[in-house]
Motif scaffolding. Structure first.
Motif, mmCIF file in Angstrom:
data_model
loop_
_atom_site.group_PDB
_atom_site.id
_atom_site.type_symbol
_atom_site.label_atom_id
_atom_site.label_comp_id
_atom_site.label_asym_id
_atom_site.label_seq_id
_atom_site.Cartn_x
_atom_site.Cartn_y
_atom_site.Cartn_z
ATOM 1 N N LEU A 25 0.827 -1.196 0.000
ATOM 2 C CA LEU A 25 0.000 0.000 0.000
ATOM 3 C C LEU A 25 0.870 1.259 0.000
ATOM 4 N N THR A 26 1.938 1.268 0.812
ATOM 5 C CA THR A 26 2.834 2.421 0.840
ATOM 6 C C THR A 26 3.534 2.596 -0.505
ATOM 7 N N ALA A 29 0.888 3.928 -3.045
ATOM 8 C CA ALA A 29 0.520 5.327 -2.816
ATOM 9 C C ALA A 29 1.647 6.272 -3.214
ATOM 10 N N LEU A 213 0.480 8.181 5.512
ATOM 11 C CA LEU A 213 -0.680 7.348 5.214
ATOM 12 C C LEU A 213 -1.266 6.727 6.478
ATOM 13 N N LEU A 249 -6.968 2.481 0.078
ATOM 14 C CA LEU A 249 -6.602 3.883 -0.148
ATOM 15 C C LEU A 249 -7.809 4.735 -0.540
ATOM 16 N N GLN A 251 -9.609 4.718 -3.205
ATOM 17 C CA GLN A 251 -9.511 5.236 -4.565
ATOM 18 C C GLN A 251 -10.657 4.724 -5.433
ATOM 19 N N TRP A 272 -5.989 9.439 -9.330
ATOM 20 C CA TRP A 272 -5.428 9.517 -7.979
ATOM 21 C C TRP A 272 -6.017 10.693 -7.202
ATOM 22 N N LEU A 277 -7.784 10.062 1.036
ATOM 23 C CA LEU A 277 -6.981 9.600 2.162
ATOM 24 C C LEU A 277 -7.086 10.567 3.329
#
Length: 288
Positions: A25-26, A29, A213, A249, A251, A272, A277
Motif C-alpha cells: 500500500l505504501t 501510494a 498514510l 486507499l 480510490q 489519484w 486519504l
C-alpha cells in the motif's frame, strides 16, 4: 524566480522480509502520488541493519514490485554502500556541538526514549552517539494537515552501540542524496519527522514535503508488519492485490474493469485522489 524542482518521490523498504499488504500500500501510494505529478519514483533498499535482514529479501522485494507493475526510475540505492556518506554527515553534525556519547540501556532511558545527557559513560562502556534536539518545528502534512511540533525537545541515536548507523541519520542523508522532494510513508513514522526536519536543517539540506498514510491493520487491530507476522503478498495475484490496496486507499478505480496491472495503474494514476486519504486519516484501515 527559480524553477520548481521536478517531483522526486521514493519507496524505501528494509529487507527484513518480503512485501506484505501494508508495504505494498505504501509503495503504491507513493508511486501514484509521483506519477500523477509527472514525477520520478525512486527505490532505496534500507539495508543498514544486518542482524535484522533476511537473506534474499532485497531480491524478493524487487521481484514483487515489478510483478505489480511498480517500475522505478534510476538505479536502486542500497544504503549499505553509503557508509562513508553517513560518517561525513556525523562530522558535519559534530560542529553543532550537540553530539554526545550515551551508554543508557532501553530500561534506563528517560521520557520519550531520551538520555538528556544524564548518563556518564565509563572509558570501557559501549556507547551510542546521540544528538540533542533543540529546534522542533512543525510542518504541513499533505494528508494529515498541520502538524504542531512536540512540546519537549529530546535526543535520538545517530550511531548505535554496535557501530551501525541509525535510520534517523541514514534517511535524511539519502533523501538529500537522491534529491527527494516528496515523502509518502506510513503514519507510524510521523513522530520521527520532526527530528528528521531538524537534522535536514543542520545538514543544510532541503526539506521534502511529507504525506503520512493511515496505518493498515488486520482484523484483530494489529498493525500489518513483518515483526507481527504479516503474510507475504502473492505475486501471482498482483492485479487483485492492487485492487485491494486501492480500496484501502479509498480510490475510485479499485473496481475498474482493467485486465492487467499496467492498465489498472494507468487508470489509478489518472484518478489519484489524495483527498480521499485525508478523509480517511482518522480511520483504521483494516485488511482481511
Amino acid at each position: 524566480m527559480a524553477a520548481k524542482p521536478q517531483y522526486r518521490g521514493r519507496f524505501a523498504p528494509s529487507p527484513t522480509g518480503p512485501l506484505h499488504m501494508g508495504s505494498l500500500l505504501t509503495a503504491l501510494a507513493s508511486y501514484l502520488h509521483a506519477r500523477s505529478a509527472s514525477g520520478l519514483w525512486l527505490l532505496r533498499i534500507e539495508d543498514i541493519d544486518p542482524p535484522r535482514e533476511v537473506p534474499g529479501a532485497s531480491d524478493s522485494i524487487l521481484r514483487s514490485l515489478e510483478a505489480h507493475g511498480l517500475h522505478w526510475d534510476e538505479s536502486v540505492l542500497f544504503q549499505s554502500t553509503r557508509l562513508d556518506a553517513y560518517a561525513e554527515a556525523l562530522n558535519t553534525l559534530k560542529a553543532s556541538g550537540r553530539l554526545f556519547p550515551c551508554s543508557c540501556t532501553r530500561a534506563t532511558l528517560g521520557p520519550g526514549g531520551s538520555c538528556l545527557r544524564r548518563c556518564k559513560p565509563g572509558p570501557d562502556d559501549p556507547t551510542a552517539l546521540r544528538i540533542q534536539l533543540d529546534e522542533s518545528m512543525g510542518f504541513e502534512d499533505q494528508i494529515l494537515g498541520t502538524q504542531a511540533p512536540p512540546g519537549e525537545s529530546g535526543d535520538l541515536v545517530l550511531r548505535r552501540k554496535d557501530g551501525l548507523y541509525a535510520y534517523a541519520l541514514a534517511v535524511v542523508v539519502d533523501d538529500a542524496r537522491q534529491g527527494v522532494t516528496h515523502v509518502v510513508r506510513g503514519a507510524d513514522l510521523l513522530p520521527q519527522t520532526f527530528a528528521q526536519l531538524e537534522l535536514l536543517t543542520l545538514l543544510h539540506s532541503p526539506r521534502p514535503d511529507y504525506a503520512h498514510l493511515p496505518i493498515v491493520c488486520d482484523h484483530r487491530g494489529t498493525k500489518l508488519s513483518k515483526q507481527a507476522g504479516a503474510p507475504a503478498i502473492d505475486d501471482k495475484r498482483a492485479l487483485n492485490n492492487l485492487r485491494d490496496a486501492l480500496r484501502l486507499l479509498r480510490q475510485p478505480c479499485a473496481d475498474s474493469p482493467a485486465a492487467t496491472v499496467d492498465e489498472l495503474l494507468v487508470q489509478a494514476t489518472a484518478d489519484w485522489d489524495p483527498r480521499a486519504l485525508a478523509r480517511a486519516a482518522k480511520e483504521v484501515l483494516v485488511y482481511h
